[in-house]
Design a protein around this motif. Structure first.
Motif, mmCIF file in Angstrom:
data_model
loop_
_atom_site.group_PDB
_atom_site.id
_atom_site.type_symbol
_atom_site.label_atom_id
_atom_site.label_comp_id
_atom_site.label_asym_id
_atom_site.label_seq_id
_atom_site.Cartn_x
_atom_site.Cartn_y
_atom_site.Cartn_z
ATOM 1 N N THR A 1 3.895 2.782 -4.507
ATOM 2 C CA THR A 1 5.055 2.627 -3.622
ATOM 3 C C THR A 1 4.579 2.320 -2.201
ATOM 4 O O THR A 1 5.099 1.435 -1.524
ATOM 5 N N TRP A 2 3.590 3.071 -1.782
ATOM 6 C CA TRP A 2 3.040 2.901 -0.428
ATOM 7 C C TRP A 2 2.556 1.455 -0.243
ATOM 8 O O TRP A 2 2.867 0.804 0.751
ATOM 9 N N ALA A 3 1.834 0.943 -1.261
ATOM 10 C CA ALA A 3 1.296 -0.413 -1.164
ATOM 11 C C ALA A 3 2.433 -1.444 -1.144
ATOM 12 O O ALA A 3 2.387 -2.418 -0.379
ATOM 13 N N LEU A 4 3.473 -1.223 -1.946
ATOM 14 C CA LEU A 4 4.607 -2.159 -1.935
ATOM 15 C C LEU A 4 5.264 -2.170 -0.552
ATOM 16 O O LEU A 4 5.625 -3.215 -0.022
ATOM 17 N N LEU A 5 5.382 -0.974 0.048
ATOM 18 C CA LEU A 5 6.008 -0.891 1.381
ATOM 19 C C LEU A 5 5.107 -1.536 2.442
ATOM 20 O O LEU A 5 5.589 -2.203 3.349
ATOM 21 N N GLN A 6 3.795 -1.337 2.283
ATOM 22 C CA GLN A 6 2.847 -1.938 3.237
ATOM 23 C C GLN A 6 2.891 -3.468 3.178
ATOM 24 O O GLN A 6 2.594 -4.136 4.148
ATOM 25 N N SER A 7 3.216 -4.011 1.989
ATOM 26 C CA SER A 7 3.191 -5.469 1.838
ATOM 27 C C SER A 7 4.362 -6.157 2.515
ATOM 28 O O SER A 7 4.387 -7.380 2.598
ATOM 29 N N LEU A 8 5.363 -5.367 2.949
ATOM 30 C CA LEU A 8 6.509 -5.988 3.627
ATOM 31 C C LEU A 8 6.084 -6.465 5.010
ATOM 32 O O LEU A 8 5.372 -5.753 5.713
ATOM 33 N N PRO A 9 6.520 -7.648 5.425
ATOM 34 C CA PRO A 9 6.213 -8.064 6.795
ATOM 35 C C PRO A 9 6.839 -7.069 7.781
ATOM 36 O O PRO A 9 7.939 -6.593 7.553
ATOM 37 N N LYS A 10 6.095 -6.726 8.829
ATOM 38 C CA LYS A 10 6.607 -5.734 9.789
ATOM 39 C C LYS A 10 7.362 -6.448 10.907
ATOM 40 O O LYS A 10 7.045 -7.570 11.264
ATOM 41 N N ARG A 11 8.306 -5.708 11.464
ATOM 42 C CA ARG A 11 9.000 -6.229 12.631
ATOM 43 C C ARG A 11 7.978 -6.391 13.761
ATOM 44 O O ARG A 11 7.141 -5.519 13.958
ATOM 45 N N GLY A 12 8.013 -7.500 14.419
ATOM 46 C CA GLY A 12 7.081 -7.692 15.531
ATOM 47 C C GLY A 12 5.707 -8.158 15.083
ATOM 48 O O GLY A 12 4.777 -8.258 15.882
ATOM 49 N N GLN A 13 5.554 -8.390 13.774
ATOM 50 C CA GLN A 13 4.262 -8.875 13.273
ATOM 51 C C GLN A 13 3.980 -10.264 13.856
ATOM 52 O O GLN A 13 4.866 -11.112 13.910
ATOM 53 N N ARG A 14 2.718 -10.491 14.289
ATOM 54 C CA ARG A 14 2.387 -11.802 14.853
ATOM 55 C C ARG A 14 2.252 -12.822 13.719
ATOM 56 O O ARG A 14 1.837 -12.459 12.613
ATOM 57 N N PRO A 15 2.606 -14.094 14.003
ATOM 58 C CA PRO A 15 2.675 -15.084 12.927
ATOM 59 C C PRO A 15 1.402 -15.219 12.105
ATOM 60 O O PRO A 15 1.447 -15.403 10.906
ATOM 61 N N ARG A 16 0.234 -15.113 12.759
ATOM 62 C CA ARG A 16 -0.995 -15.345 11.984
ATOM 63 C C ARG A 16 -1.631 -14.059 11.475
ATOM 64 O O ARG A 16 -2.637 -14.094 10.787
ATOM 65 N N GLU A 17 -1.013 -12.923 11.847
ATOM 66 C CA GLU A 17 -1.584 -11.641 11.431
ATOM 67 C C GLU A 17 -1.545 -11.554 9.900
ATOM 68 O O GLU A 17 -0.514 -11.837 9.295
ATOM 69 N N PRO A 18 -2.681 -11.189 9.259
ATOM 70 C CA PRO A 18 -2.647 -11.175 7.792
ATOM 71 C C PRO A 18 -1.696 -10.113 7.258
ATOM 72 O O PRO A 18 -1.550 -9.045 7.858
ATOM 73 N N LEU A 19 -1.048 -10.420 6.148
ATOM 74 C CA LEU A 19 -0.176 -9.440 5.507
ATOM 75 C C LEU A 19 -1.021 -8.536 4.628
ATOM 76 O O LEU A 19 -2.046 -8.947 4.098
ATOM 77 N N PHE A 20 -0.554 -7.301 4.475
ATOM 78 C CA PHE A 20 -1.230 -6.369 3.576
ATOM 79 C C PHE A 20 -1.079 -6.879 2.142
ATOM 80 O O PHE A 20 -0.024 -7.329 1.745
ATOM 81 N N GLN A 21 -2.153 -6.841 1.384
ATOM 82 C CA GLN A 21 -2.058 -7.246 -0.019
ATOM 83 C C GLN A 21 -2.530 -6.114 -0.913
ATOM 84 O O GLN A 21 -3.450 -5.383 -0.550
ATOM 85 N N ILE A 22 -1.897 -6.008 -2.076
ATOM 86 C CA ILE A 22 -2.364 -5.019 -3.041
ATOM 87 C C ILE A 22 -3.520 -5.667 -3.784
ATOM 88 O O ILE A 22 -3.372 -6.752 -4.342
ATOM 89 N N ALA A 23 -4.675 -5.008 -3.774
ATOM 90 C CA ALA A 23 -5.849 -5.602 -4.417
ATOM 91 C C ALA A 23 -5.613 -5.746 -5.919
ATOM 92 O O ALA A 23 -4.890 -4.952 -6.522
ATOM 93 N N GLY A 24 -6.211 -6.744 -6.505
ATOM 94 C CA GLY A 24 -6.159 -6.910 -7.959
ATOM 95 C C GLY A 24 -4.833 -7.444 -8.451
ATOM 96 O O GLY A 24 -3.932 -7.736 -7.671
ATOM 97 N N GLN A 25 -4.737 -7.560 -9.754
ATOM 98 C CA GLN A 25 -3.555 -8.125 -10.400
ATOM 99 C C GLN A 25 -2.835 -7.030 -11.168
ATOM 100 O O GLN A 25 -3.473 -6.076 -11.615
ATOM 101 N N PRO A 26 -1.502 -7.177 -11.349
ATOM 102 C CA PRO A 26 -0.823 -6.236 -12.230
ATOM 103 C C PRO A 26 -1.485 -6.271 -13.609
ATOM 104 O O PRO A 26 -1.963 -7.319 -14.030
ATOM 105 N N ILE A 27 -1.542 -5.120 -14.268
ATOM 106 C CA ILE A 27 -2.289 -5.113 -15.533
ATOM 107 C C ILE A 27 -1.470 -5.708 -16.671
ATOM 108 O O ILE A 27 -0.253 -5.684 -16.652
#
Ligand code: ATP
Ligand code: MG
Length: 339
Positions: A254-280
């Motif tokens: 859940t935490w990782a899904l929430l982290q992956s949302l773009p944040k308010r005020g995020q700078r355009p080129r700032e990398p987005l959080f990604q969940i490592a790996g692929q769904p199994i």
């Protein structure tokens, strides 16, 4: 009063390749849905959101070797034991459904008016004339202008957003007690999506419906649901009141899904959080917690043993998580190490 819907230990297995044991794509899902309550089901693609809804409603074509176990009690009746005819009466009557792609659910060779009127004749016993007049009202209710003209048209003459609205009109025509939507707004642009979500919220309050809303969009869940169920590899990883689960997640997924949302005020080129790996792939599920291979906070036990779904605080807590690790503590430690 008992809840509107009680799902008990729902498990779905599909046959695997020759010689292999069946694959569990839904495992031991249990929850209650109260009257006038909205449950959001979230999870990445392939987590089992659609399968869960289809299995509940007897819409999952099961090949030989597949099976559905558990109970799905709708007003006390187990949908999994009803005859196909009895189930059809409930679907489209007391349970309305909206699917991801309206063109697969609308009949291309029938006018919208006819498709709206038929369930009213069938489930509500209206005359065809009355049902057609009601169909015009319904199209108006979901915000389609010139409804009296539009009901004469065919689905291909509607835009994508209008088709979604027509689907909603159809799903709510018989005043269902439960509305199930499977990604119904995913293909729409954001302004139309916002209008449709508002529309569903208004209809819910007006008709006192309960809703199950399947989406991969956490923002949509926050906007409309009371409860959330976070699904991964066919299992509930975390569930509870939306403000508690999103406010203080206990599952790293859940935490990782929430982290992956773009944040308010995020700078355009700032990398987005990604969940490592692929769904199994459910067929290759390792023992233990299915999210462990992607979880930076996984403990050795996570790789060996699936944690039970347990209340996060006292036994009465509705907020429940399946995790061996203590996420709030892990996050605190991470903060201390990287201030
Ligand atoms: N008929 C089928 N037979 C075997 N496995 C299937 C079948 N349909 C789906 N699956 C598998 O079941 C799992 C869950 O699929 P499901 O369609 O429920 O995912 P989802 O969460 O709805 O994903 P999405 O967000 O992409 O719609 C996936 O691993 C999928 O490959
Ligand atoms: Mg799906």
């Amino acid at each position: 009063m008992p809840p509107l819907l009680e799902v008990r230990n729902l498990t779905v297995e599909v046959p695997a390749k020759r010689g292999r044991p069946p694959v569990r794509i839904i495992e031991d899902i249990s929850y209650d849905l109260d009257y006038h309550q909205t449950l959001g089901i979230v999870g990445e693609s392939g987590s089992g959101k659609s399968m869960q809804a289809l299995a509940m409603l007897g819409l999952l074509p099961l090949r030989k070797g597949g099976r559905i176990q558990g109970q799905v009690l709708f007003q006390g009746k187990d949908l999994l034991t009803l005859s196909p005819k009895a189930l059809r009466e409930i679907r489209g009557g007391q349970i309305g459904m909206i699917f991801q792609e309206p063109m697969t659910s609308l009949n291309p060779v029938l006018t919208i008016g006819r498709q709206l009127a038929e369930p009213l004749v069938h489930h509500m016993g209206m005359s065809y004339g009355k049902a057609r007049r009601h169909a015009v009202d319904l199209l108006g209710l979901v915000g389609i202008p010139d409804a009296a003209e539009r009901i004469r048209q065919y689905p291909f003459q509607f835009s994508g957003g209008m088709r979604q609205r027509a689907m909603i009109a159809m799903a709510i025509a018989c005043k269902p007690k439960l509305l199930i939507g499977d990604e119904p707004t995913t293909a729409l642009d954001v302004t139309i999506q916002a209008q449709i979500i508002q529309l569903i919220r208004d209809l819910r309050d007006e008709m006192r419906m309960s809703i199950i809303w399947i989406t991969h969009d956490m923002g949509v869940v926050a906007a409309m649901a009371d409860r959330v169920q976070v699904l991964y590899a066919g299992k509930i990883m975390e569930t509870g009141p939306v403000e508690q689960v999103f406010g203080q997640p206990y599952s790293a997924y859940t935490w990782a899904l929430l982290q992956s949302l773009p944040k308010r005020g995020q700078r355009p080129r700032e990398p987005l959080f990604q969940i490592a790996g692929q769904p199994i792939n459910p067929a290759l599920r390792p023992p233990g917690d299915p999210f462990a291979p992607r979880n930076p906070f996984a403990t050795p036990r996570c790789h060996l043993e699936m944690p039970p779904l347990r209340p996060v605080s006292d036994a009465a807590s509705q907020h429940r998580v399946a995790a061996w690790y203590d996420l709030p503590r892990c996050l605190e430690q991470q903060q201390e190490n990287n201030p």
